[in-house]
Write a protein that holds these residues in place. Structure first.
Motif, PDB file in Angstrom:
ATOM      1  N   THR A  69       0.839  -1.186   0.000  1.00  0.00           N
ATOM      2  CA  THR A  69       0.000   0.000   0.000  1.00  0.00           C
ATOM      3  C   THR A  69       0.877   1.239   0.000  1.00  0.00           C
ATOM      4  N   ILE A  70       0.558   2.128  -0.921  1.00  0.00           N
ATOM      5  CA  ILE A  70       1.299   3.383  -0.964  1.00  0.00           C
ATOM      6  C   ILE A  70       0.325   4.530  -0.785  1.00  0.00           C
ATOM      7  N   GLY A  71       0.744   5.472  -0.030  1.00  0.00           N
ATOM      8  CA  GLY A  71      -0.050   6.680   0.132  1.00  0.00           C
ATOM      9  C   GLY A  71       0.589   7.757  -0.717  1.00  0.00           C
ATOM     10  N   GLY A  72       0.293   8.931  -0.387  1.00  0.00           N
ATOM     11  CA  GLY A  72       0.944  10.005  -1.108  1.00  0.00           C
ATOM     12  C   GLY A  72      -0.050  10.958  -1.705  1.00  0.00           C
ATOM     13  N   GLU A  73       0.466  11.713  -2.646  1.00  0.00           N
ATOM     14  CA  GLU A  73      -0.290  12.807  -3.219  1.00  0.00           C
ATOM     15  C   GLU A  73      -1.633  12.382  -3.799  1.00  0.00           C
ATOM     16  N   ASN A  74      -1.649  11.331  -4.626  1.00  0.00           N
ATOM     17  CA  ASN A  74      -2.877  10.955  -5.318  1.00  0.00           C
ATOM     18  C   ASN A  74      -3.565   9.719  -4.757  1.00  0.00           C
ATOM     19  N   VAL A  90       0.586  -8.888 -10.144  1.00  0.00           N
ATOM     20  CA  VAL A  90      -0.776  -8.391 -10.302  1.00  0.00           C
ATOM     21  C   VAL A  90      -1.051  -7.489  -9.108  1.00  0.00           C
ATOM     22  N   ASP A  91      -1.442  -6.243  -9.380  1.00  0.00           N
ATOM     23  CA  ASP A  91      -1.824  -5.320  -8.316  1.00  0.00           C
ATOM     24  C   ASP A  91      -3.297  -5.534  -8.007  1.00  0.00           C
ATOM     25  N   VAL A  92      -3.592  -5.830  -6.758  1.00  0.00           N
ATOM     26  CA  VAL A  92      -4.976  -5.981  -6.312  1.00  0.00           C
ATOM     27  C   VAL A  92      -5.299  -4.741  -5.484  1.00  0.00           C
ATOM     28  N   LEU A  93      -6.123  -3.874  -6.065  1.00  0.00           N
ATOM     29  CA  LEU A  93      -6.458  -2.592  -5.451  1.00  0.00           C
ATOM     30  C   LEU A  93      -7.775  -2.739  -4.691  1.00  0.00           C
ATOM     31  N   VAL A  94      -7.681  -2.788  -3.393  1.00  0.00           N
ATOM     32  CA  VAL A  94      -8.841  -2.981  -2.528  1.00  0.00           C
ATOM     33  C   VAL A  94      -9.389  -1.609  -2.151  1.00  0.00           C
ATOM     34  N   GLY A  95     -10.642  -1.344  -2.551  1.00  0.00           N
ATOM     35  CA  GLY A  95     -11.219  -0.033  -2.274  1.00  0.00           C
ATOM     36  C   GLY A  95     -10.498   1.059  -3.042  1.00  0.00           C
ATOM     37  N   PHE A  96     -10.384   0.871  -4.342  1.00  0.00           N
ATOM     38  CA  PHE A  96      -9.662   1.797  -5.217  1.00  0.00           C
ATOM     39  C   PHE A  96     -10.174   3.221  -5.009  1.00  0.00           C
ATOM     40  N   ALA A  97      -9.262   4.137  -4.714  1.00  0.00           N
ATOM     41  CA  ALA A  97      -9.616   5.539  -4.492  1.00  0.00           C
ATOM     42  C   ALA A  97      -8.406   6.412  -4.772  1.00  0.00           C
ATOM     43  N   LEU A  98      -8.690   7.599  -5.263  1.00  0.00           N
ATOM     44  CA  LEU A  98      -7.649   8.582  -5.548  1.00  0.00           C
ATOM     45  C   LEU A  98      -8.073   9.934  -4.996  1.00  0.00           C
ATOM     46  N   ARG A  99      -7.106  10.811  -4.821  1.00  0.00           N
ATOM     47  CA  ARG A  99      -7.413  12.169  -4.360  1.00  0.00           C
ATOM     48  C   ARG A  99      -7.659  13.078  -5.559  1.00  0.00           C
ATOM     49  N   GLY A 100      -8.668  13.914  -5.404  1.00  0.00           N
ATOM     50  CA  GLY A 100      -8.967  14.911  -6.425  1.00  0.00           C
ATOM     51  C   GLY A 100      -8.066  16.120  -6.281  1.00  0.00           C
ATOM     52  N   PRO A 101      -8.218  17.086  -7.185  1.00  0.00           N
ATOM     53  CA  PRO A 101      -7.348  18.261  -7.188  1.00  0.00           C
ATOM     54  C   PRO A 101      -7.372  19.065  -5.895  1.00  0.00           C
ATOM     55  N   VAL A 126     -15.067   4.618 -15.245  1.00  0.00           N
ATOM     56  CA  VAL A 126     -14.360   4.712 -13.959  1.00  0.00           C
ATOM     57  C   VAL A 126     -12.869   4.921 -14.210  1.00  0.00           C
ATOM     58  N   TRP A 127     -12.314   4.193 -15.162  1.00  0.00           N
ATOM     59  CA  TRP A 127     -10.880   4.319 -15.424  1.00  0.00           C
ATOM     60  C   TRP A 127     -10.531   5.599 -16.154  1.00  0.00           C
ATOM     61  N   ALA A 128     -11.427   6.126 -16.953  1.00  0.00           N
ATOM     62  CA  ALA A 128     -11.183   7.445 -17.553  1.00  0.00           C
ATOM     63  C   ALA A 128     -11.046   8.474 -16.438  1.00  0.00           C
ATOM     64  N   ARG A 132      -7.726  10.712 -15.218  1.00  0.00           N
ATOM     65  CA  ARG A 132      -7.779  12.177 -15.029  1.00  0.00           C
ATOM     66  C   ARG A 132      -7.191  12.533 -13.663  1.00  0.00           C
ATOM     67  N   LEU A 133      -7.598  11.795 -12.634  1.00  0.00           N
ATOM     68  CA  LEU A 133      -7.107  12.074 -11.279  1.00  0.00           C
ATOM     69  C   LEU A 133      -5.612  11.803 -11.144  1.00  0.00           C
ATOM     70  N   LEU A 134      -5.107  10.858 -11.935  1.00  0.00           N
ATOM     71  CA  LEU A 134      -3.679  10.528 -11.913  1.00  0.00           C
ATOM     72  C   LEU A 134      -2.858  11.436 -12.830  1.00  0.00           C
ATOM     73  N   ASP A 135      -3.530  12.404 -13.462  1.00  0.00           N
ATOM     74  CA  ASP A 135      -2.882  13.330 -14.387  1.00  0.00           C
ATOM     75  C   ASP A 135      -2.214  12.595 -15.545  1.00  0.00           C
ATOM     76  N   ARG A 136      -2.976  11.656 -16.113  1.00  0.00           N
ATOM     77  CA  ARG A 136      -2.564  10.938 -17.314  1.00  0.00           C
ATOM     78  C   ARG A 136      -3.609  11.219 -18.398  1.00  0.00           C
TER      79      ARG A 136
END
Length: 151
Positions: A69-74, A90-101, A126-128, A132-136
Motif C-alpha cells: 500500500t502506498i499513500g501520497g499525493e494521489n 498483479v496489483d490488487v487494489l482494494v477499495g480503489f480511491a484517488l485524491r482529487g485536485p 471509472v478508469w477514464a 484524469r485524477l492521476l494526471d494521465r
C-alpha cells in the motif's frame, strides 16, 4: 500485443470470485482488452471488499502476496496487495480511491463492464476518471473517445 501472462491474472480473479467477491481488470490491461493499446506492463485488479476478505481469498488459492500500500499525493486506495507469481505481478487494489485536485478522496467503484480472455473488465468510465485524477490525460482521452463512440 505485449501483455503479462494471462494465467496469473486469471488465477487472482478466480480466487477473488471464489471468495464471493467481484473483481475487475482496469488500467493498461483494460486498454489492451478494448483494443486501445498494444502494451500492458502489469495487471490492475480492483475489488470493493474488506481487505481481510481479499487476503483470505488469495491465501485459500495459495497465492503469495505482499501488502504494498502506498499513500501520497494521489493515492487513497484502502490496500494494495501485490501478487507475485511466475516472475510477474498483479496489483490488487482494494477499495480503489484517488485524491482529487482539492484533496478530496474519490472512490472509484469496481463495476464489471464485460469480459475478455476470461477476465472481467472494469468500467471504462471509472478508469477514464482515474486517469484524469492521476494526471494521465492521454489515457483518459483514449477511454473518453472510446466511450463517446459507443453512445
Amino acid at each position: 500485443m505485449q501483455i503479462p501472462p494471462l494465467p496469473v491474472a486469471q488465477r487472482v480473479v478466480t480466487a477473488l470470485e471464489a471468495g464471493g467477491l467481484t473483481a475487475a481488470v482496469g488500467g493498461s490491461g483494460l486498454l489492451v482488452a478494448l483494443g486501445l493499446a498494444d502494451v500492458a506492463g502489469d495487471w490492475d485488479v480492483t475489488v470493493d471488499a474488506d481487505a481481510r476478505e481479499v487476503a483470505a481469498a488469495l491465501e485459500r488459492a495459495g497465492l503469495t502476496y505482499r501488502d504494498d500500500t502506498i499513500g501520497g499525493e494521489n493515492y487513497s486506495t484502502d490496500v494494495r496487495f501485490v501478487v507475485s507469481e511466475a516472475g510477474h505481478e498483479v496489483d490488487v487494489l482494494v477499495g480503489f480511491a484517488l485524491r482529487g485536485p482539492s484533496g478530496e478522496v474519490e472512490r472509484l467503484p469496481t463495476r464489471v463492464s464485460g469480459h475478455w480472455q476470461g477476465l472481467p473488465l472494469a468500467d471504462p468510465e471509472v478508469w477514464a476518471r482515474a486517469y484524469r485524477l492521476l494526471d494521465r490525460p492521454a489515457k483518459a482521452e483514449i477511454l473518453e473517445r472510446w466511450l463517446a463512440s459507443r453512445r
